[in-house]
Design a protein around this motif. Structure first.
Motif, short mmCIF file in Angstrom:
data_model
loop_
_atom_site.label_atom_id
_atom_site.label_comp_id
_atom_site.label_asym_id
_atom_site.label_seq_id
_atom_site.Cartn_x
_atom_site.Cartn_y
_atom_site.Cartn_z
N PHE A 413 88.19 9.67 39.17
CA PHE A 413 88.60 9.88 37.78
C PHE A 413 90.06 10.32 37.70
O PHE A 413 90.84 9.79 36.90
CB PHE A 413 87.69 10.93 37.13
N VAL A 414 90.47 11.30 38.49
CA VAL A 414 91.84 11.80 38.36
C VAL A 414 92.87 10.78 38.85
O VAL A 414 94.02 10.79 38.39
CB VAL A 414 92.02 13.16 39.10
N HIS A 415 92.45 9.89 39.74
CA HIS A 415 93.36 8.82 40.17
C HIS A 415 93.51 7.74 39.11
O HIS A 415 94.48 6.96 39.15
CB HIS A 415 92.89 8.21 41.49
N LEU A 416 92.57 7.66 38.18
CA LEU A 416 92.59 6.59 37.18
C LEU A 416 93.77 6.71 36.22
O LEU A 416 94.09 5.73 35.52
CB LEU A 416 91.28 6.60 36.38
N PHE A 417 94.42 7.85 36.18
CA PHE A 417 95.56 7.98 35.27
C PHE A 417 96.75 7.12 35.73
O PHE A 417 97.73 6.97 35.00
CB PHE A 417 95.96 9.45 35.13
N LYS A 418 96.64 6.53 36.91
CA LYS A 418 97.64 5.57 37.38
C LYS A 418 97.26 4.15 36.98
O LYS A 418 98.03 3.22 37.22
CB LYS A 418 97.76 5.66 38.90
N THR A 444 83.60 22.02 35.67
CA THR A 444 82.41 22.81 36.02
C THR A 444 81.67 22.24 37.22
O THR A 444 80.72 22.86 37.71
CB THR A 444 81.44 22.86 34.82
N LYS A 445 82.10 21.05 37.71
CA LYS A 445 81.35 20.37 38.76
C LYS A 445 82.07 20.37 40.11
O LYS A 445 81.65 19.67 41.03
CB LYS A 445 81.03 18.93 38.32
N THR A 446 83.17 21.10 40.23
CA THR A 446 83.89 21.14 41.50
C THR A 446 84.60 22.47 41.66
O THR A 446 84.94 23.13 40.67
CB THR A 446 84.92 19.99 41.59
N LYS A 447 84.82 22.85 42.92
CA LYS A 447 85.61 24.04 43.22
C LYS A 447 86.88 23.69 43.97
O LYS A 447 87.62 24.58 44.40
CB LYS A 447 84.77 25.02 44.05
N ASP A 448 87.13 22.39 44.12
CA ASP A 448 88.34 21.93 44.81
C ASP A 448 89.57 22.38 44.00
O ASP A 448 89.75 21.99 42.85
CB ASP A 448 88.31 20.40 44.95
N ILE A 449 90.43 23.18 44.62
CA ILE A 449 91.56 23.77 43.92
C ILE A 449 92.53 22.73 43.39
O ILE A 449 93.09 22.86 42.29
CB ILE A 449 92.29 24.79 44.83
N HIS A 450 92.75 21.65 44.15
CA HIS A 450 93.69 20.61 43.72
C HIS A 450 93.13 19.84 42.53
O HIS A 450 93.86 19.53 41.58
CB HIS A 450 94.01 19.67 44.88
N LEU A 455 92.93 18.72 36.69
CA LEU A 455 92.16 18.70 35.44
C LEU A 455 92.78 19.64 34.42
O LEU A 455 92.81 19.34 33.21
CB LEU A 455 90.71 19.05 35.70
N ASP A 456 93.28 20.79 34.87
CA ASP A 456 93.99 21.70 33.97
C ASP A 456 95.23 21.04 33.38
O ASP A 456 95.56 21.23 32.20
CB ASP A 456 94.38 22.98 34.70
N GLU A 477 102.75 15.42 42.46
CA GLU A 477 102.65 16.39 43.55
C GLU A 477 101.19 16.73 43.84
O GLU A 477 100.77 16.77 45.00
CB GLU A 477 103.43 17.66 43.19
N ILE A 478 100.39 16.96 42.81
CA ILE A 478 98.99 17.35 43.02
C ILE A 478 98.17 16.19 43.58
O ILE A 478 97.36 16.38 44.49
CB ILE A 478 98.35 17.86 41.71
N ILE A 479 98.40 14.99 43.07
CA ILE A 479 97.55 13.84 43.44
C ILE A 479 97.70 13.50 44.91
O ILE A 479 96.78 12.90 45.52
CB ILE A 479 97.86 12.61 42.54
N LYS A 480 98.82 13.89 45.52
CA LYS A 480 99.01 13.63 46.96
C LYS A 480 97.97 14.34 47.81
O LYS A 480 97.70 13.93 48.93
CB LYS A 480 100.42 14.07 47.37
N HIS A 481 97.38 15.39 47.27
CA HIS A 481 96.41 16.18 48.02
C HIS A 481 94.95 15.78 47.72
O HIS A 481 94.03 16.43 48.22
CB HIS A 481 96.60 17.67 47.70
N ILE A 482 94.78 14.74 46.89
CA ILE A 482 93.42 14.32 46.51
C ILE A 482 93.22 12.89 46.95
O ILE A 482 93.81 11.95 46.40
CB ILE A 482 93.22 14.43 44.98
#
Length: 484
Positions: A413-418, A444-450, A455-456, A477-482
């Motif tokens: 999902f977070v990669h879809l913004f590309k 609410t469904k993950t604890k992965d900090i990146h 999402l924030d 910068e953040i997406i490089k870690h996911i």
């Protein structure tokens, strides 16, 4: 007649002021209104205001300078457009303009490479299978026609957005569909300019011409062995989306039993240099075809798929079952319906079919990324219409799918913004609100900090700007870690 001697005859020579222009238009406006009244027909909100017509007529000549004079002499649609404007039927003028725009885009495609276009069309919707000639272009929905043309590179992302806006106005403010929306004179001129500049007079850029030349050479020539590495290294400089579309297309050409042997040899020698630059979902897309062809007793295509995967060392992507391929087709069908007119009434049966076909073992890896993309798009909606662009009957199904998302799906999902198709409705208020609501839930469904940081960022990003999120330095910068 020379172009510099051409003068607009719509404006009488003795008309020199806006007031006189309005008087001239009113001279034939009243008889039309009287005729409607005499026939017992409504007259209120039928004809655009004389002031708005004057704006268009005064600026029309300068706007038409985009179109070469010889082409203007054959532009019957512009004659109809101009008459409709003068009479006050702006909605009819827009219909004439859009019909010509679609005709121009189809001509642009026909002059490029129809087989390549149809190969890409088939990868986005199974209903486009077996299309072969220019007459078949009418079977392609107008949104998909623009989308495929954008993916090929015949129009760029910005101009795609402009033409999609014209398409939206045509659907919601023209005579093509019942509506209560009005178009101003300035709006109509802007739509005319976009269509003339970015479709009716558009020409393919150099990089697209290179693809056409490469396809022609693959089909027609015995390419020397030493050239393939150079061709591959040069091609992977293309945008990622174009690399993936090209690989899917030449795979379709390769497995076609009607192709000649030389074409297949050229493809076999080229694909090792392209495979490593393809995204995982493209590799899975090709791999799922093995089980699909096997279950349909299509031996030629099944064997060709096996050979293709062997050449690129991609047997790990081979799917022995047809379930994944069938699910991909159903997702593609839902995608097509979502982008068509009145999507918020038509998505439910497709969503239900997907729900019924998901294996007990869950979503296959080969279709997971597409599943996340299409379900997220449909949940968020297009932000249009009083139903927020969402099929309310299908919404409970979408909610259930999203509740099943785990960390892997959230990463997709977070990669879809590309992804261009994923984001281009996110500049509407309603879609912006819904996707931020979705991001709140996924937190609410993950604890992965990146993932939480990203999402924030989605939630706090400026209103109606998420279509630009992927170019923000914080996102990069953040997406490089996911990983995906």
């Amino acid at each position: 007649m020379k172009e510099d001697s051409f003068k607009m005859e719509l404006i009488p020579k003795n008309v020199a002021s806006p007031q006189q222009m309005e008087t001239s238009i009113a001279a034939f406006n009243k008889p039309i209104a009287d005729l409607l009244d005499f026939c017992g027909l409504p007259t209120v909100d039928v004809l655009s205001p004389i002031e708005e017509r004057r704006k268009v007529i005064y600026a029309l000549e300068s706007t038409l300078e985009i179109l070469p004079y010889p082409d203007r002499q054959k532009a019957y649609y512009l004659s109809k457009f101009t008459v409709a404007v003068t009479v006050g039927l702006f909605d009819g003028a827009l219909s004439f303009l859009w019909d010509e725009t679609i005709r121009a885009v189809r001509n642009l495609v026909s002059g490029f490479d129809l087989q390549y276009f149809f190969q890409i069309a088939e990868t986005i919707s199974p209903k486009y299978k077996n299309l072969v000639n220019s007459e078949d272009l009418e079977a392609i929905s107008e949104h998909d026609l623009l989308e495929i043309t954008r993916r090929i590179g015949l129009i760029n992302d910005v101009n795609f957005k402009r033409l999609e806006h014209v398409n939206y106005m045509r659907n919601h403010a023209s005579s093509a569909h019942p509506n209560d929306h009005e178009i101003t004179g300035i709006e109509l001129l802007s739509l005319l300019e976009h269509c003339l500049k970015h479709a009716i007079t558009a020409k393919p850029d150099h990089s697209v011409i290179q693809i056409k030349q490469l396809l022609d050479n693959i089909r027609k020539n015995d390419i020397p062995d030493e050239d393939f590495e150079h061709i591959g290294k040069d091609f992977i400089k293309q945008p990622q989306e174009r690399i993936d579309d090209f690989m899917k297309s030449i795979f379709g050409i390769y497995v076609d039993p009607r192709q000649d042997a030389q074409t297949k040899v050229n493809i076999e020698k080229l694909i090792p240099y392209l495979w490593g630059s393809c995204q995982e979902d493209t590799k899975f897309y090709i791999g799922t075809k093995f089980g699909y062809y096997r279950n349909n007793a299509d031996l030629d295509r099944k064997n060709s798929t096996q050979r293709f995967l062997e050449i690129v060392n991609g047997l790990e992507y081979k799917d022995e079952d047809s379930l994944a391929a069938e699910l991909i087709e159903k997702l593609q069908n839902l995608r097509t319906v979502h982008f068509e007119w009145n999507n918020f009434y038509n998505e439910f049966p497709h969503a239900k079919s997907i729900l019924d076909s998901i294996p007990k073992t869950g979503i296959p890896d080969s279709s997971r990324k597409l599943f996340v993309k299409i379900i997220s798009i449909c949940f968020v909606g297009n932000g249009k219409g009083y139903k927020q662009g969402v099929d309310e009957n299908a919404l409970p199904i979408y909610n259930g799918f999203i509740q099943s998302f785990g960390v892997t799906e959230i990463k997709h999902f977070v990669h879809l913004f590309k992804d261009h198709e994923f984001v281009y409705d996110l500049d509407t208020s309603l879609a912006d609100q819904r996707i931020k609501k979705l991001a709140e839930y996924l937190k609410t469904k993950t604890k992965d900090i990146h993932i939480l940081d990203l999402l924030d960022l989605v939630i706090k990003f400026p209103l109606k700007s998420l279509n630009k999120l992927s170019i923000d330095s914080r996102y990069k910068e953040i997406i490089k870690h996911i990983d995906e």
